[in-house]
Scaffold this active site. Structure first.
Site, PDB file in Angstrom:
ATOM      1  N   SER A 144      74.825  21.363 -40.784  1.00 47.46           N
ATOM      2  CA  SER A 144      75.757  21.253 -41.914  1.00 47.46           C
ATOM      3  C   SER A 144      75.792  19.790 -42.362  1.00 47.46           C
ATOM      4  CB  SER A 144      77.167  21.657 -41.454  1.00 47.46           C
ATOM      5  OG  SER A 144      78.139  21.262 -42.411  1.00 47.46           O
ATOM      6  N   TYR A 157      84.297  21.018 -35.414  1.00 51.15           N
ATOM      7  CA  TYR A 157      83.135  21.559 -36.129  1.00 51.15           C
ATOM      8  C   TYR A 157      82.081  20.467 -36.314  1.00 51.15           C
ATOM      9  CZ  TYR A 157      80.508  23.752 -39.981  1.00 51.15           C
ATOM     10  OH  TYR A 157      79.523  24.273 -40.784  1.00 51.15           O
TER      11      TYR A 157
HETATM   12  N1  LIG Z   1      79.347  28.470 -46.159  1.00 49.68           N
HETATM   13  C1  LIG Z   1      79.284  27.157 -46.271  1.00 49.68           C
HETATM   14  O1  LIG Z   1      79.771  26.580 -47.250  1.00 49.68           O
HETATM   15  C2  LIG Z   1      78.590  26.352 -45.189  1.00 49.68           C
HETATM   16  C3  LIG Z   1      78.420  24.969 -45.374  1.00 49.68           C
HETATM   17  C4  LIG Z   1      77.735  24.229 -44.418  1.00 49.68           C
HETATM   18  C5  LIG Z   1      77.215  24.863 -43.290  1.00 49.68           C
HETATM   19  N2  LIG Z   1      77.406  26.206 -43.134  1.00 49.68           N
HETATM   20  C6  LIG Z   1      76.818  26.828 -41.936  1.00 49.68           C
HETATM   21  O2  LIG Z   1      76.008  27.913 -42.354  1.00 49.68           O
HETATM   22  C7  LIG Z   1      75.961  28.901 -41.306  1.00 49.68           C
HETATM   23  C8  LIG Z   1      76.214  30.267 -41.892  1.00 49.68           C
HETATM   24  O3  LIG Z   1      77.479  30.256 -42.491  1.00 49.68           O
HETATM   25  P1  LIG Z   1      77.915  31.311 -43.592  1.00 49.68           P
HETATM   26  O4  LIG Z   1      78.616  30.536 -44.616  1.00 49.68           O
HETATM   27  O5  LIG Z   1      76.772  32.164 -43.974  1.00 49.68           O
HETATM   28  O6  LIG Z   1      78.980  32.135 -42.732  1.00 49.68           O
HETATM   29  P2  LIG Z   1      79.576  33.611 -42.920  1.00 49.68           P
HETATM   30  O7  LIG Z   1      80.943  33.538 -42.362  1.00 49.68           O
HETATM   31  O8  LIG Z   1      79.382  34.081 -44.332  1.00 49.68           O
HETATM   32  O9  LIG Z   1      78.638  34.494 -41.977  1.00 49.68           O
HETATM   33  C9  LIG Z   1      78.571  34.258 -40.607  1.00 49.68           C
HETATM   34  C10 LIG Z   1      78.005  35.477 -39.887  1.00 49.68           C
HETATM   35  O10 LIG Z   1      77.949  35.165 -38.486  1.00 49.68           O
HETATM   36  C11 LIG Z   1      78.462  36.271 -37.762  1.00 49.68           C
HETATM   37  N3  LIG Z   1      78.999  35.822 -36.468  1.00 49.68           N
HETATM   38  C12 LIG Z   1      80.165  35.151 -36.244  1.00 49.68           C
HETATM   39  N4  LIG Z   1      80.315  34.934 -34.924  1.00 49.68           N
HETATM   40  C13 LIG Z   1      79.241  35.464 -34.305  1.00 49.68           C
HETATM   41  C14 LIG Z   1      78.819  35.539 -32.951  1.00 49.68           C
HETATM   42  N5  LIG Z   1      79.558  35.038 -31.941  1.00 49.68           N
HETATM   43  N6  LIG Z   1      77.628  36.137 -32.672  1.00 49.68           N
HETATM   44  C15 LIG Z   1      76.880  36.670 -33.664  1.00 49.68           C
HETATM   45  N7  LIG Z   1      77.239  36.646 -34.959  1.00 49.68           N
HETATM   46  C16 LIG Z   1      78.395  36.031 -35.276  1.00 49.68           C
HETATM   47  C17 LIG Z   1      79.516  36.879 -38.659  1.00 49.68           C
HETATM   48  O11 LIG Z   1      79.774  38.226 -38.298  1.00 49.68           O
HETATM   49  C18 LIG Z   1      78.882  36.723 -40.041  1.00 49.68           C
HETATM   50  O12 LIG Z   1      78.072  37.838 -40.360  1.00 49.68           O
HETATM   51  C19 LIG Z   1      76.957  28.433 -40.254  1.00 49.68           C
HETATM   52  O13 LIG Z   1      76.266  27.813 -39.193  1.00 49.68           O
HETATM   53  C20 LIG Z   1      77.831  27.423 -40.979  1.00 49.68           C
HETATM   54  O14 LIG Z   1      78.340  26.461 -40.104  1.00 49.68           O
HETATM   55  C21 LIG Z   1      78.082  26.945 -44.041  1.00 49.68           C
END
Ligand SMILES: NC(=O)c1ccc[n+]([C@@H]2O[C@H](COP(=O)([O-])OP(=O)(O)OC[C@H]3O[C@@H](n4cnc5c(N)ncnc54)[C@H](O)[C@@H]3O)[C@@H](O)[C@H]2O)c1
Length: 254
Positions: A144, A157
């Protein structure tokens, strides 16, 4: 025309929604057979259905990435289902809702570290055990922009994402000779994700603030980050390992 990952086997964690779903769909579009891993059975199965509807091949494996037994079984099922493992996108991460460090609890720390940091280590461990014995592969971890700056009010985080970068670089160095490339992507705000929506719910001004802070003037679609993952896994990135790649519209320029 053949895709850039034609005939490969790809594993994506957290593929039930958000970036993981976009990545799973992109791997399938590029010709990979995809294992969709998620703790959420319903959404994971939905991603599989979307891939099949688009003409691709996919299977769901219910996995909690913070549990070693689950992660070991996830890799075993991938190999048993599709005969190998070429690419992995270790993507699961949960957010820390903004709070002063002094108000954080041990419970929150344990949960975030278990999923966001230990989860990535476990995935690397079992994927590398397989890839090392079978001619290598390519792995991308989701970090991130919080792993490149000090994200305000999200110390736990942020610490985890710096840890993901460290795991990425150590693993890349240790397993390069085994033909395993390990890289990371660092997204900024990705609209439409569960993560972003939950952050918006507690910080309604966040969407506008992101536009102000990002030189390109907008947040991203998860699909734009998924393209970087696909490229890093492809032969086009054959000489790239150990990079921590911002996919952030320029957020970290200043
Ligand atoms: N969305 C953003 O703006 C953003 C920004 C920077 C980084 N990220 C990173 O991107 C990645 C994906 O985020 P996203 O936005 O797609 O999240 P999201 O919440 O849309 O999806 C996350 C998925 O992970 C699954 N999950 C949660 N805990 C779990 C576990 N213990 N085992 C298996 N599956 C699990 C959830 O069921 C969900 O389907 C993450 O690592 C997050 O830190 C996101």
């Amino acid at each position: 025309m053949a895709g850039t990952l034609q005939g490969k086997v790809a594993l994506v964690t957290g593929a039930g929604m958000g970036l993981g779903r976009a990545s799973a769909l992109a791997f399938a579009r590029e010709g990979s057979k995809v294992v969709v891993a998620d703790i959420d059975v319903e959404n994971g199965q939905k991603t599989v259905d979307m891939i099949k509807k688009a003409g691709g091949e996919a299977a769901f494996v219910r996995t909690d990435v913070s549990k070693a037994k689950d992660v070991e079984a996830m890799v075993e099922k991938t190999v048993a289902t599709y005969g190998g493992l070429d690419c992995a996108h270790n993507n699961v991460g949960i957010e820390e809702l903004p709070e002063p460090l002094t108000e954080g609890t041990e419970e929150t720390w344990d949960r975030i570290v278990d999923i966001d940091l230990k989860g990535i280590w476990l995935c690397l461990k079992y994927e590398i055990i397989y890839m090392e014995k079978h001619g290598g592969g390519s792995i991308v971890n989701t970090s991130s922009i919080a792993g490149l700056i000090g994200a305000p009010l999200q110390a736990m985080y942020t610490a985890c994402k710096y840890g993901v970068n460290g795991l990425t670089r150590s693993a890349a160095g240790d397993y390069a000779k085994a033909g395993i490339r390990v890289n990371a992507v660092c997204p900024a705000g990705m609209h439409g994700t569960g993560f972003f929506n939950r952050m918006l719910a507690v910080q309604p001004g966040m969407a506008e603030a992101v536009k102000e802070m990002v030189p390109l003037g907008r947040d991203s679609a998860p699909e734009e980050v998924a393209e970087a993952v696909i490229w890093l896994c492809s032969d086009s990135a054959s000489y790239i390992t150990g990079i921590i790649m911002p996919v952030d519209g320029g957020f970290t320029i200043t």
